[in-house]
Structures are given as C-alpha cells and as structure tokens.
Design a protein around this motif. Structure first.
Motif, PDB file in Angstrom:
ATOM      1  N   UNK A  13       0.827  -1.256   0.021  1.00 21.75           N
ATOM      2  CA  UNK A  13      -0.081  -0.179  -0.136  1.00 21.75           C
ATOM      3  C   UNK A  13       0.865   1.156   0.000  1.00 21.75           C
ATOM      4  N   UNK A  14       1.994   1.377   0.645  1.00 21.32           N
ATOM      5  CA  UNK A  14       2.791   2.496   0.915  1.00 21.32           C
ATOM      6  C   UNK A  14       3.498   2.695  -0.787  1.00 21.32           C
ATOM      7  N   UNK A  15       3.818   1.809  -1.404  1.00 25.09           N
ATOM      8  CA  UNK A  15       4.370   1.841  -2.638  1.00 25.09           C
ATOM      9  C   UNK A  15       3.205   2.389  -3.684  1.00 25.09           C
ATOM     10  N   UNK A  16       1.901   1.786  -3.584  1.00 24.27           N
ATOM     11  CA  UNK A  16       0.700   2.278  -4.271  1.00 24.27           C
ATOM     12  C   UNK A  16       0.480   3.762  -4.268  1.00 24.27           C
ATOM     13  N   UNK A  17       0.676   4.271  -2.992  1.00 26.54           N
ATOM     14  CA  UNK A  17       0.337   5.724  -2.345  1.00 26.54           C
ATOM     15  C   UNK A  17       1.225   6.394  -3.056  1.00 26.54           C
ATOM     16  N   UNK A  18       2.652   6.285  -2.835  1.00 27.48           N
ATOM     17  CA  UNK A  18       3.693   7.105  -3.527  1.00 27.48           C
ATOM     18  C   UNK A  18       3.692   6.852  -4.895  1.00 27.48           C
ATOM     19  N   UNK A  19       3.184   5.909  -5.522  1.00 30.69           N
ATOM     20  CA  UNK A  19       3.061   5.905  -7.085  1.00 30.69           C
ATOM     21  C   UNK A  19       1.997   6.729  -7.500  1.00 30.69           C
ATOM     22  N   UNK A  20       0.816   6.757  -6.744  1.00 32.80           N
ATOM     23  CA  UNK A  20      -0.282   7.882  -7.073  1.00 32.80           C
ATOM     24  C   UNK A  20       0.122   9.244  -7.000  1.00 32.80           C
ATOM     25  N   UNK A  21       0.963   9.455  -5.658  1.00 32.17           N
ATOM     26  CA  UNK A  21       1.261  10.939  -5.405  1.00 32.17           C
ATOM     27  C   UNK A  21       2.153  11.451  -6.433  1.00 32.17           C
ATOM     28  N   UNK A  22       3.065  10.392  -6.944  1.00 33.50           N
ATOM     29  CA  UNK A  22       3.946  10.918  -8.005  1.00 33.50           C
ATOM     30  C   UNK A  22       3.294  11.379  -9.221  1.00 33.50           C
ATOM     31  N   UNK A  23       2.635  10.465  -9.639  1.00 30.18           N
ATOM     32  CA  UNK A  23       1.631  10.690 -11.010  1.00 30.18           C
ATOM     33  C   UNK A  23       0.933  12.121 -10.779  1.00 30.18           C
ATOM     34  N   UNK A  24       0.151  12.322  -9.643  1.00 30.86           N
ATOM     35  CA  UNK A  24      -0.599  13.563  -9.391  1.00 30.86           C
ATOM     36  C   UNK A  24       0.210  14.856  -9.409  1.00 30.86           C
ATOM     37  N   UNK A  25       1.499  14.627  -8.874  1.00 32.39           N
ATOM     38  CA  UNK A  25       2.511  15.912  -8.998  1.00 32.39           C
ATOM     39  C   UNK A  25       3.053  15.833 -10.487  1.00 32.39           C
ATOM     40  N   UNK A  26       3.280  15.049 -10.969  1.00 30.83           N
ATOM     41  CA  UNK A  26       3.691  15.350 -12.466  1.00 30.83           C
ATOM     42  C   UNK A  26       2.545  15.859 -13.477  1.00 30.83           C
ATOM     43  N   UNK A  27       1.418  15.333 -13.008  1.00 34.12           N
ATOM     44  CA  UNK A  27       0.298  15.793 -13.875  1.00 34.12           C
ATOM     45  C   UNK A  27      -0.187  17.329 -13.516  1.00 34.12           C
ATOM     46  N   UNK A  28       0.264  17.628 -12.522  1.00 34.81           N
ATOM     47  CA  UNK A  28      -0.023  19.175 -11.698  1.00 34.81           C
ATOM     48  C   UNK A  28       1.121  19.992 -12.360  1.00 34.81           C
ATOM     49  N   UNK A  29       2.208  19.367 -12.823  1.00 35.44           N
ATOM     50  CA  UNK A  29       3.312  20.172 -13.326  1.00 35.44           C
ATOM     51  C   UNK A  29       3.179  20.370 -14.822  1.00 35.44           C
TER      52      UNK A  29
END
Length: 170
Positions: A13-29
């Motif tokens: 679950x930690x890896x999944x949460x980090x992966x989703x956060x990174x995708x969200x941050x890249x999308x915002x940039x």
C-alpha cells in the motif's frame, strides 16, 4: 509491472500511495490549472504609473578642492559629499550617517581619508580646508589597506561624483 524501463512493485500500500502521489504531482506540473483572478489586487485599484514622482537629481562628475567640497556638508538639507583618497563620493543617500547630526557627520564636505584609515572620528583627523590635501605618507600599511577598503565599500554603495585636488589646482 514495468513502467518506462523501471520495475514497479505496487504490491505494498505504501508503494501504491507513493506512485499515485508522484503521478498526481507530475500531472500538476505538466497541466497546471488555468484560473482567472476574481478580484483586482489592492495595490492596483487606484491605477499605476511607471513614471517616478520626481526625477532624481543629476550628478555630474567634477573636480573639487577642499574649499569647493566644504559647502556639501548636508546643512539645510543639501547634498552630502566626502572624499577618500582623492575620490569624491555623493553620500546624500546615507544622510543619517553622514549628515550634520550623523555619526560620521564631521566627514561631510571634507577629505575623510585619514579618519577612515585610522578608524577615528576625531576632528583632528581632518585637514583644514585652506591647507594642502593630506599626502597620507605617514600611514602604516594596514591603515592604507583599511582606507582602500573604505574606498571599495563606498564605490559599491555610493555614486562617485568627482576627484579631490589641491586648492590651487583649479
């Protein structure tokens, strides 16, 4: 799962949460939100002009003697000039320091070379305005270095507006 040549393990679950956060941050940039401001900032409500209220006084490079430098002591709100090692600086912007009631007020309108070299504000450090310019030949090497340090400091902070020469040179 393999993504862009990297092996991604989403089993935890930690890896999944980090992966989703990174995708969200890249999308915002990549796709930043485009929103129009809803109100005008306060500082622009009355309008704005790029023109200053008054043009700063023009400073011309001149040759000064101790006698012609003396009137620029800042009395009556006038300009403040002082000389160090033959270079005349307009220190009017530092009126609190070099003005009539400032810590260095005795240097205003005068050759401050000896006082700056010796780090002394005493009036006996000042050469009389009707005497020749102080040759500074008796200064120790560390005092000369100190004076040169002040010239460098003033050169970076104040306008160089002239040169100090002997009274009879003009």
């Amino acid at each position: 799962m393999e993504l862009l040549g990297f092996s991604v393990d989403l089993g935890s679950p930690v890896n999944t949460a980090l992966f989703l956060y990174i995708l969200y941050s890249v999308q915002k940039i990549i796709f930043p939100p485009i929103a129009k401001p809803t109100k005008v900032p306060n500082e622009f409500k009355g309008g704005y002009t790029w023109m200053p209220k008054a043009h700063p006084p023009t400073v011309l490079y001149r040759i000064y003697t101790p006698k012609t430098l003396e009137p620029f002591s800042g009395k009556d709100g006038g300009r403040i000039l002082l000389a160090i090692n033959g270079t005349v600086f307009d220190v009017t912007a530092g009126r609190n320091f070099y003005g009539p009631n400032g810590m260095y007020g005795n240097f205003a309108g005068r050759d401050a070379s000896r006082g700056m070299a010796k780090q002394s504000f005493d009036f006996d450090m000042l050469t009389p305005v009707d005497a020749p310019v102080d040759p500074l030949t008796d200064l120790a090497p560390d005092e000369i270095d100190n004076m040169k340090g002040w010239v460098e400091h003033f050169s970076n902070k104040y306008i160089i507006c002239g040169k100090l020469v002997e009274n009879d040179a003009l």
